[in-house]
Design an enzyme around this catalytic site. Structure first.
Site, PDB file in Angstrom:
ATOM      1  N   GLU A 169      11.227  -2.276 -45.791  1.00  0.00           N
ATOM      2  CA  GLU A 169      12.466  -2.551 -45.074  1.00  0.00           C
ATOM      3  C   GLU A 169      13.569  -1.669 -45.635  1.00  0.00           C
ATOM      4  O   GLU A 169      13.715  -1.600 -46.852  1.00  0.00           O
ATOM      5  CB  GLU A 169      12.880  -4.027 -45.203  1.00  0.00           C
ATOM      6  CG  GLU A 169      14.064  -4.329 -44.304  1.00  0.00           C
ATOM      7  CD  GLU A 169      14.519  -5.789 -44.338  1.00  0.00           C
ATOM      8  OE1 GLU A 169      14.149  -6.506 -45.268  1.00  0.00           O
ATOM      9  OE2 GLU A 169      15.264  -6.172 -43.434  1.00  0.00           O
ATOM     10  N   ALA A 303      14.350  -9.521 -53.789  1.00  0.00           N
ATOM     11  CA  ALA A 303      13.082  -9.992 -53.231  1.00  0.00           C
ATOM     12  C   ALA A 303      12.935  -9.451 -51.820  1.00  0.00           C
ATOM     13  O   ALA A 303      13.905  -9.037 -51.205  1.00  0.00           O
ATOM     14  CB  ALA A 303      13.063 -11.519 -53.197  1.00  0.00           C
ATOM     15  N   HIS A 338      15.042 -18.573 -49.677  1.00  0.00           N
ATOM     16  CA  HIS A 338      15.530 -17.522 -48.777  1.00  0.00           C
ATOM     17  C   HIS A 338      14.366 -16.751 -48.146  1.00  0.00           C
ATOM     18  O   HIS A 338      14.279 -16.609 -46.924  1.00  0.00           O
ATOM     19  CB  HIS A 338      16.433 -16.591 -49.587  1.00  0.00           C
ATOM     20  CG  HIS A 338      17.002 -15.446 -48.813  1.00  0.00           C
ATOM     21  ND1 HIS A 338      18.320 -15.396 -48.420  1.00  0.00           N
ATOM     22  CD2 HIS A 338      16.433 -14.309 -48.357  1.00  0.00           C
ATOM     23  CE1 HIS A 338      18.529 -14.269 -47.752  1.00  0.00           C
ATOM     24  NE2 HIS A 338      17.401 -13.581 -47.705  1.00  0.00           N
ATOM     25  N   GLU A 339      13.462 -16.302 -48.973  1.00  0.00           N
ATOM     26  CA  GLU A 339      12.372 -15.465 -48.455  1.00  0.00           C
ATOM     27  C   GLU A 339      11.393 -16.276 -47.602  1.00  0.00           C
ATOM     28  O   GLU A 339      10.818 -15.758 -46.644  1.00  0.00           O
ATOM     29  CB  GLU A 339      11.637 -14.773 -49.612  1.00  0.00           C
ATOM     30  CG  GLU A 339      12.535 -13.926 -50.526  1.00  0.00           C
ATOM     31  CD  GLU A 339      13.390 -12.901 -49.782  1.00  0.00           C
ATOM     32  OE1 GLU A 339      13.030 -12.501 -48.665  1.00  0.00           O
ATOM     33  OE2 GLU A 339      14.448 -12.508 -50.328  1.00  0.00           O
ATOM     34  N   HIS A 342      12.676 -16.570 -44.117  1.00  0.00           N
ATOM     35  CA  HIS A 342      12.401 -15.346 -43.350  1.00  0.00           C
ATOM     36  C   HIS A 342      11.010 -15.356 -42.717  1.00  0.00           C
ATOM     37  O   HIS A 342      10.771 -14.641 -41.752  1.00  0.00           O
ATOM     38  CB  HIS A 342      12.459 -14.131 -44.275  1.00  0.00           C
ATOM     39  CG  HIS A 342      13.827 -13.560 -44.478  1.00  0.00           C
ATOM     40  ND1 HIS A 342      14.696 -13.296 -43.448  1.00  0.00           N
ATOM     41  CD2 HIS A 342      14.455 -13.139 -45.613  1.00  0.00           C
ATOM     42  CE1 HIS A 342      15.807 -12.757 -43.949  1.00  0.00           C
ATOM     43  NE2 HIS A 342      15.697 -12.655 -45.261  1.00  0.00           N
ATOM     44  N   GLU A 361      19.629 -12.045 -42.052  1.00  0.00           N
ATOM     45  CA  GLU A 361      19.936 -12.329 -43.454  1.00  0.00           C
ATOM     46  C   GLU A 361      20.888 -13.512 -43.589  1.00  0.00           C
ATOM     47  O   GLU A 361      20.761 -14.320 -44.511  1.00  0.00           O
ATOM     48  CB  GLU A 361      20.514 -11.087 -44.135  1.00  0.00           C
ATOM     49  CG  GLU A 361      19.522  -9.944 -44.277  1.00  0.00           C
ATOM     50  CD  GLU A 361      18.274 -10.317 -45.079  1.00  0.00           C
ATOM     51  OE1 GLU A 361      18.350 -11.232 -45.911  1.00  0.00           O
ATOM     52  OE2 GLU A 361      17.217  -9.703 -44.838  1.00  0.00           O
TER      53      GLU A 361
HETATM   54  N1  BES Z   1      15.118  -8.731 -46.530  1.00  0.00           N
HETATM   55  C1  BES Z   1      15.979  -8.802 -47.647  1.00  0.00           C
HETATM   56  C2  BES Z   1      15.959  -7.539 -48.459  1.00  0.00           C
HETATM   57  C3  BES Z   1      16.421  -6.328 -47.681  1.00  0.00           C
HETATM   58  C4  BES Z   1      17.448  -6.443 -46.756  1.00  0.00           C
HETATM   59  C5  BES Z   1      15.835  -5.118 -47.941  1.00  0.00           C
HETATM   60  C6  BES Z   1      17.852  -5.311 -46.064  1.00  0.00           C
HETATM   61  C7  BES Z   1      16.248  -4.010 -47.247  1.00  0.00           C
HETATM   62  C8  BES Z   1      17.242  -4.101 -46.310  1.00  0.00           C
HETATM   63  C9  BES Z   1      15.621  -9.989 -48.533  1.00  0.00           C
HETATM   64  O1  BES Z   1      15.297 -11.122 -47.792  1.00  0.00           O
HETATM   65  C10 BES Z   1      16.831 -10.375 -49.327  1.00  0.00           C
HETATM   66  O2  BES Z   1      17.774 -10.853 -48.752  1.00  0.00           O
HETATM   67  N2  BES Z   1      16.784 -10.135 -50.630  1.00  0.00           N
HETATM   68  C11 BES Z   1      17.885 -10.406 -51.516  1.00  0.00           C
HETATM   69  C12 BES Z   1      17.656 -11.604 -52.330  1.00  0.00           C
HETATM   70  C13 BES Z   1      17.974 -12.840 -51.549  1.00  0.00           C
HETATM   71  C14 BES Z   1      17.565 -14.072 -52.241  1.00  0.00           C
HETATM   72  C15 BES Z   1      19.447 -12.929 -51.204  1.00  0.00           C
HETATM   73  C16 BES Z   1      18.041  -9.233 -52.452  1.00  0.00           C
HETATM   74  O3  BES Z   1      17.111  -8.453 -52.561  1.00  0.00           O
HETATM   75  O4  BES Z   1      19.108  -9.120 -53.040  1.00  0.00           O
HETATM   76 ZN    ZN Z   2      16.909 -11.879 -46.815  1.00  0.00          ZN
END
Ligand code: BES
Ligand code: ZN
Length: 801
Positions: A169, A303, A338-339, A342, A361
């Site tokens: 992603e 994550a 969170h994950e 998704h 998100e």
């Molecule tokens: N899908 C996102 C990570 C992401 C978003 C990667 C946009 C590339 C582009 C993932 O679900 C996410 O939100 N990760 C967060 C942690 C979350 C618990 C808030 C992160 O990686 O900071």
């Molecule tokens: Zn996310």
């Protein structure tokens, strides 16, 4: 928190919507031929149905070989298939179709500016037909954290080891295999990985079989996936260990480096509980037979929700009783929540294009709190959510805030939007009530499973159920309709939400109460008004689901709701009430300002009967009033005065006073400082101001005026004037406004013969000139009038009281 988006934007691939090419560059491929497609987005004339993907990464040389067979369906007749490929060295490409007796070699044109390739077909590709495109290629494992990348780590014997993993992603699947790398092009995937015997592999789906293919090399074959987007594809080649637990026919496993396997139990319990929660909440089963959560020893993001194979940083998945804190536990739980959200919101139903990433998100962030509140109430994450709203509104009240639905600018801005969206969803949930909200989400996920959506689809799905819900209310029809402010029998969630998504910032609601009428009014709230935009703010209009409680709140309709969809409105209460508090538990994304009397009533309530309000309401009032200290300054003094009541508050305010550069602010601070009932502090203030260093002497009359207004202060002020008379008239000559003021304010409260005599004698004792001063005469006359007034009214007054 981890900054996902700096990662997103700093990735080598440019943001798909923002590339502008010089005209002469368009359509030139690497071999100089015309590239048949000039746009950044892929054409929709050919769509992928299925990928057969074989990968063979070499963790020693860090190269990988790949071979992909993509079955596509033709929607519109064409001679080309345009798809994505980035940094792949394509060695062979052929095309086959059911009608052809053998695979035909095809030419591949590359257009690196758009990460695109064009497969030039030998014949026209016919509508409705399926074709299979086979491509052999090779590339290098990435040394960033993006794409198909490698990282090193130390194993339990302190030996260096390599691991290969993916982070696709948003735009990196194309750097691991040629594909239609846009979220809406969903297809099924059958993945095979060739590896050394001593490694093991993971992918989205469970492993089917392992077969030997060469000396020391075996091939793992995974089950065919469900229809999914390319950015959610994932695979890992490593030597990790796991513990597992089955729930509802899904095997949940946590993977980590062998020496860290002792720290995964919390994650396993949490993931199982949350998986169960979401299946019940969404009324849709998690559709895969397994779910792996993997702690990657070196990982850029926090994550990533790859379907069935969620990857984490070690700190967001591992929990150790001996070294982790309660906050660490909350973090791990939140990230898993969170994950996991998704897996439905994002994976099962996916945004059509990246411009709606905020919804994906934002929703996952929102569900994080809902799931934790329900599943782990002891963690008290509702308080974290309240804190998040405080923080988010603080940022959104700046002039620099921007609408949620706008071209993304910087990483921080995207990240802030997720939190704003989460807060707005909470407001919506509270307004349409939890059951409708949940039904709306369920409806949305059902309507669009394995499909792609725009944000409007969510609001439309919500609208379907809110209308149904309202119609089925029956028995309380009339009341409910007036509570929800439904027009034409429908509550238009879409219309409401658009006012929040398309406008920047949030509203300030001003409440004025008169008897049973509440006059409410909205305007945009800004923390500092230096903006040139201020004048255009009149055009801002939100549909605000107001909520309020009152001192008489007991009926089933309480807390009350009112949809403010105009600039102003009048709400009629059923009866007069002692107090009213808007934005119950701060579930709404707006700030409230009351008339001074109502503020005072609420402040008094906080002091005398704090539990009349919920903890969140109390925290909200305090946060709210502090936010207001910055736009309408008329509450500033109230805030300072409340603050100055304690010793610490008074000292703090004094230090603020000495450092403040705003005279208007200093003025209010001084009034607050002088309104304390602590006699020593009052004397100190008057003396310090007379000396003129820390507090300038020009403020003295003002200080004395404030001091003499209070009961303990009025005698004190007069004593101070008497004692320091010589100094005063030296500093501010006789007849000056300052002296006139000081004489007036230090005496105007007196109303007894004794005081009259005292004041008279004092001034006469000074000099003839002084006793003839107009201000002195006025002071004496005022005291005489006060005495008369008392003679006439005191008895009656005492009786009334
Ligand atoms: N899908 C996102 C990570 C992401 C978003 C990667 C946009 C590339 C582009 C993932 O679900 C996410 O939100 N990760 C967060 C942690 C979350 C618990 C808030 C992160 O990686 O900071
Ligand atoms: Zn996310």
């Amino acid at each position: 928190s981890y900054n996902i988006c700096s990662f997103f934007l700093s990735s080598s691939s440019p943001h798909p919507d923002r590339i502008q090419l010089p005209r002469n560059m368009i359509e030139n491929t690497t071999n100089g031929k015309r590239f048949p497609w000039a746009k950044n987005r892929l054409p929709s004339n050919v769509v992928p149905l299925h990928y057969d993907l074989i990968l063979q990464p070499n963790l020693t040389t860090t190269e990988f070989a790949g071979s992909v067979q993509i079955t596509v369906n033709v929607i519109q007749v064409t001679w080309n298939i345009i798809l994505h490929s980035s940094g792949l060295n394509i060695t062979k490409a052929t095309l086959t179709s059911a009608g052809w007796n053998q695979a035909k070699p095809v030419e591949v044109l590359e257009y690196p500016v758009h990460d695109q390739i064009a497969v030039v077909a030998p014949d026209a590709l016919l509508v409705g037909q399926n074709y299979t495109l086979s491509i052999d290629y090779s590339s290098n494992l990435s040394d960033t954290y993006y794409g198909f990348y490698k990282v090193s780590y130390k194993d339990e014997h302190a030996e260096k080891r390599w691991l290969a993993a993916t982070q696709f992603e948003p735009l990196a699947a194309r750097s691991a295999f040629p594909c239609f790398d846009e979220p809406a092009f969903k297809a099924t995937f059958l993945i095979k990985i060739k590896r050394d015997e001593q490694h093991s592999t993971l992918s989205n789906m469970p492993k089917n079989v392992t077969i030997p293919v060469a000396a020391g090399i075996v091939q793992d074959e995974f089950s065919m996936s469900l229809k999914m987007s390319t950015y959610l594809v994932a695979f890992i080649v490593a030597n990790l260990k796991n513990i597992s637990k089955e729930t509802n026919r899904t095997l949940v496993s946590i993977y980590a480096m062998p020496q860290k396997l002792g720290q995964v139990e919390h994650a396993l319990d949490t993931a199982v509980k949350l998986l169960e929660f979401y299946q019940k909440y969404f009324h849709i089963e998690y559709p895969l037979q397994k779910l792996d959560l993997v702690a990657i020893p070196d990982f850029q993001a926090g994550a990533m929700e790859n379907w069935g194979l969620i990857t984490f940083r070690e700190t967001t998945l591992l929990y150790d009783d001996k070294t982790s804190s309660a906050m660490d536990k909350k973090l791990v739980t939140a990230v898993i929540a969170h994950e996991l959200a998704h897996q439905w919101f994002g994976n099962l139903v996916t945004m059509e294009w990246w411009n709606d990433l905020w919804l994906n998100e934002g929703f996952a962030t929102f569900m994080e709190y809902i799931a934790m509140e329900r599943t782990f109430p002891e963690l008290q994450t509702d308080e974290e959510f309240l804190k998040l709203r405080f923080k988010t509104m603080m940022k959104d009240s700046l002039n620099a805030s921007r609408p949620i639905s706008s071209a993304v600018q910087s990483s921080e801005q995207i990240e802030e939007m997720f939190d704003t969206v989460a807060s707005l969803l909470l407001m919506l949930k509270k307004y349409i009530k939890h059951d409708s909200f949940q039904a709306g989400i369920e409806n949305y996920l059902h309507n669009h499973s394995y499909g792609s959506t725009r944000s409007d689809d969510l609001w439309d799905s919500m609208n379907e159920v809110t209308i149904l819900d309202i119609l089925s209310l029956g028995f309380c029809m009339i009341e409910c309709l007036c509570v929800l402010q439904i027009t034409n029998g429908t509550l238009d969630v879409k219309k409401l939400m658009k006012t929040w998504i398309l406008q920047k910032g949030f509203p300030l609601v001003t409440v004025k109460r008169k008897g049973k009428s509440l006059y409410v009014q909205q305007e945009r709230f800004l923390r500092s008004v230096e903006s040139e935009n201020w004048t255009s703010d009149a055009s801002y209009l939100w549909h605000i689901p107001l909520s309020y409680t009152t001192s008489n709140c007991s009926s089933f309709l309480c807390p009350y709701a009112y949809l403010l969809d105009q600039k102003s409105a009048t709400i009629e209460l059923q009866e007069e009430v002692k107090w009213v508090k808007f934005n119950v538990d701060m579930n709404g994304y707006y700030i409230v300002h009351y008339a001074e009397d109502d503020w005072n009533t609420l402040i008094n309530l906080l002091r005398t009967d704090p539990i009349a309000l919920s903890t969140k309401d109390r925290a909200h009032l305090i946060n709210n009033i502090f936010s207001l200290v910055g736009l309408p300054t008329d509450v500033m003094k109230t805030v300072f005065t409340a603050g100055a009541k304690t010793d610490d508050g008074w000292e703090f305010l004094l230090s603020m006073y000495t450092s403040s550069v705003s005279e208007a602010e200093k003025h209010k601070m001084l009034e607050a400082l002088a309104s304390t009932e602590d006699v020593r502090k009052l004397i100190w203030l008057m003396q310090t101001s007379l000396e003129g260093d820390l507090i300038r002497a020009q403020e003295l009359s003002h200080i004395i005026a404030t001091v003499s207004q209070s009961l303990p202060g009025h005698l004190l002020a007069w004593d101070f004037v008497k004692e320091n008379w010589e100094k005063l008239i030296r500093k501010f000559h006789l007849g000056s406004f300052a002296i006139q003021n000081i004489v007036t304010v230090s005496t105007f409260q007196f109303s007894t013969e004794a005081h009259l005599l005292e004041v008279k004698t004092f001034f006469e004792s000074k000099s003839e000139k002084i006793s003839q001063l107009r201000c002195v005469k006025e002071a004496i006359e005022t005291i005489q009038l006060n005495i008369k007034w008392m003679e006439r009214n005191l008895a009656a007054l005492q009786q009334w009281l």
